[in-house]
Scaffold this active site. Structure first.
Site, PDB file in Angstrom:
ATOM      1  N   ILE A  92       0.877  -1.161   0.060  1.00  0.00           N
ATOM      2  CA  ILE A  92      -0.110  -0.018   0.086  1.00  0.00           C
ATOM      3  C   ILE A  92       1.122   1.424   0.085  1.00  0.00           C
ATOM      4  O   ILE A  92       1.677   1.295   0.673  1.00  0.00           O
ATOM      5  CB  ILE A  92      -0.761   0.040   1.241  1.00  0.00           C
ATOM      6  CG1 ILE A  92      -1.801  -1.206   1.362  1.00  0.00           C
ATOM      7  CG2 ILE A  92      -1.650   1.062   1.505  1.00  0.00           C
ATOM      8  CD1 ILE A  92      -2.621  -1.652   2.436  1.00  0.00           C
ATOM      9  N   CYS A  93       0.479   2.183  -0.945  1.00  0.00           N
ATOM     10  CA  CYS A  93       1.324   3.469  -1.066  1.00  0.00           C
ATOM     11  C   CYS A  93       0.575   4.473  -0.405  1.00  0.00           C
ATOM     12  O   CYS A  93      -0.419   5.004  -0.597  1.00  0.00           O
ATOM     13  CB  CYS A  93       1.510   3.654  -2.511  1.00  0.00           C
ATOM     14  SG  CYS A  93       2.603   5.378  -2.817  1.00  0.00           S
ATOM     15  N   LEU A  94       0.906   4.744   1.012  1.00  0.00           N
ATOM     16  CA  LEU A  94       0.202   5.659   1.732  1.00  0.00           C
ATOM     17  C   LEU A  94       1.093   6.422   2.555  1.00  0.00           C
ATOM     18  O   LEU A  94       2.033   5.804   3.101  1.00  0.00           O
ATOM     19  CB  LEU A  94      -0.703   4.966   2.780  1.00  0.00           C
ATOM     20  CG  LEU A  94      -1.665   5.777   3.935  1.00  0.00           C
ATOM     21  CD1 LEU A  94      -2.402   6.582   2.987  1.00  0.00           C
ATOM     22  CD2 LEU A  94      -2.519   4.816   4.570  1.00  0.00           C
TER      23      LEU A  94
END
Length: 157
Positions: A92-94
């Protein structure tokens, strides 16, 4: 695992068991010998009501490095998860999960799962991690919504 990491993860588990958001689950993985692996958790994130993600409970793994809480955990959906901000590997890109952006050692598991839930229905178009989902989200919202609804059905209980 450092004593700081162990201490913090024990505290996280205690806090989670006392108070966690409705519909979510999170627990350390059991090792082959039956003991808990506090550095690897399995969790589930429900889609928000009133969104195309509603009805699904989306599984993630949370892997804490030995340097936690100085360094953030790696959080992943299953490989192939359809979302503009999820790499094909499931990572996840957060920003709150990136030590070069918004990660702070005080961020809790509860904040992480709530942040991921928000990301589901509010992708960041400026941080694409997956070309097909990003392209659909940006250029063909109807196609994107259709794929999200199919995925929600796949992960419904």
């Amino acid at each position: 695992m450092s004593s700081l990491c162990l201490q913090r993860l024990q505290e996280e588990r205690k806090k989670w068991r006392k108070d966690h958001p409705f519909g979510f689950y999170a627990k350390p993985v059991k090792k082959a010998d039956g003991s808990m692996d506090l550095q690897k958790w399995e969790a589930g994130i429900p889609g928000k009501e009133g969104t195309n993600w509603a009805g699904g409970v989306y599984p993630i793994t949370v892997e804490y490095p030995n340097e936690y809480p100085s360094k953030p955990p790696k959080v992943k959906f299953p490989a192939g998860f359809y979302h503009p901000n999820v790499y094909p590997s499931g990572t996840i890109c957060l920003s709150i999960l990136n030590e070069d952006q918004d990660w702070r050692p005080a961020i809790t598991l509860k904040q992480i799962v709530l942040g991921v839930q928000d990301l589901l229905d509010s992708p960041n178009p400026n941080s694409p991690a997956q070309e097909p989902a990003w392209r659909s989200f940006s250029r063909n919202k109807a196609e994107y919504d259709k794929k999200v609804l199919l995925q929600a059905k796949q992960y419904s209980k």
